[in-house]
Design an enzyme around this catalytic site. Sequence first.
Site, mmCIF file in Angstrom:
data_model
loop_
_atom_site.group_PDB
_atom_site.id
_atom_site.type_symbol
_atom_site.label_atom_id
_atom_site.label_comp_id
_atom_site.label_asym_id
_atom_site.label_seq_id
_atom_site.Cartn_x
_atom_site.Cartn_y
_atom_site.Cartn_z
ATOM 1 N N THR A 34 12.311 10.888 -3.127
ATOM 2 C CA THR A 34 12.170 10.928 -4.581
ATOM 3 C C THR A 34 11.709 12.314 -5.006
ATOM 4 O O THR A 34 10.876 12.934 -4.329
ATOM 5 C CB THR A 34 11.178 9.856 -5.075
ATOM 6 O OG1 THR A 34 11.065 9.926 -6.494
ATOM 7 C CG2 THR A 34 9.802 10.031 -4.462
ATOM 8 N N HIS A 77 0.985 2.399 7.663
ATOM 9 C CA HIS A 77 0.201 2.713 8.859
ATOM 10 C C HIS A 77 0.308 1.614 9.919
ATOM 11 O O HIS A 77 -0.084 1.807 11.073
ATOM 12 C CB HIS A 77 -1.270 2.917 8.470
ATOM 13 C CG HIS A 77 -2.002 3.854 9.372
ATOM 14 N ND1 HIS A 77 -1.515 4.248 10.614
ATOM 15 C CD2 HIS A 77 -3.201 4.498 9.233
ATOM 16 C CE1 HIS A 77 -2.379 5.069 11.186
ATOM 17 N NE2 HIS A 77 -3.405 5.237 10.368
#
Length: 417
Positions: free
Chosen positions: A326, A378
Amino acid sequence: MILELKVPSPGESITEVQIARWLKKDGDYVQKDEEVCEIDSDKATLTINSEQAGQIKLLAKDGDTVKVGSVVAKVDTDAKAPAVVEKPAAATNGKAKEEKPVAEKAAAAAPAKAAPQQTTYASGTPSPAAKKIMAENNIPAVNGTGKGGRVTKSDVVNAMAKGFTVENTSSFQGTRDDDRQKMSALRKKLSQRLVAVKNQTAMLTTFNEVDMSAILALREKYGKKFEEKYGFRLGFMSFFTKAVTEALAAFPAVNAMIDGEEIIYHNYADVGVAVSAPKGLVVPVLRNAEMMSLAQIEGTIKELAIKARDNKLSLEEMSGGTFTITNGGVFGSLMSTPIINPPQSAILGMHNVVERPVAFHGKVEIHPMMYIALSYDHRIIDGRESVSFLVKVKQGIEDPTRLLFGTKDPNEVLLGL
């Protein structure tokens, strides 16, 4: 014969849609295969076409939420098409020729008015460059002369050259009125997905900065030749997409996703590119971006951006994707933390290129710099992998020749290291 127009299914999991707008009025005569209505689902905008010619009767209004498969209009195929009124031929006989009324003469002498331009979602919507200038100069609205009424950069520049008064630079008029609008199906789905990402992933963001000098020099040297050959400009997105695909090959976890208690690793890079559309941000996908050249990437992005502007993107073109890029820099963003596009595990955020002083070979020099950000899950991507991934992207951008050798130093390739 009465023909029923039913709401088509945009996808397996979608049970209802919203009537975005009718392209025809109640009682209008429609032609075969003519578009009569636009509908919004939580994934895309689709159209309903008339299967036969006839007179249409609308059974729903703009903004209504309707079930998939329900009848929203009927077409009377027995109705006759309205007769085309032809102007009578001028009489050749001088005696039959009569003097025209004064009003008719005036109307004939007046210049013909241009046909009204069909209103589309692009009408009044600024391009990214135009939107940036408008935001920086507090300009609320400018008349667009681009395709479909799109506001271009030149429209804004010309409007600024003419000058603005206090009255037309403020959208507030000192009232206490509120404007309550129904949330679109696309916006509702987007809000649900964004909240789900925050709640269901262990999302972190890591940052780095990139010196854009090499890319800018390359565009300066070959940009005109590139545009003459391919018909479109050489932008930043192709370099970042190429650098990303090389980095994804080096760190497969960034290109993977979690499915229950399993991790799916992809041996290809389907890169989603966030594009600004009149209804909001959409993410069309570049299939097998790792196999594309810079020109192919730029050409495909341009094609998808035009479809997004005209609300013509198909579900297939927006489905899937293993990684997303983006670019908030086109709107002036200096730094941000992009949100992961589920079920993907990471997203790269590009930002504005700003000249600033940096230490370079022991000296302070002015360089065009860009902050880049990687938001990642994560649960599947470790800190070492995320940081190393950004470093690989940084190396590919600061030394574009690395993109030919898998982000390796060309000298190392030459030496077999």
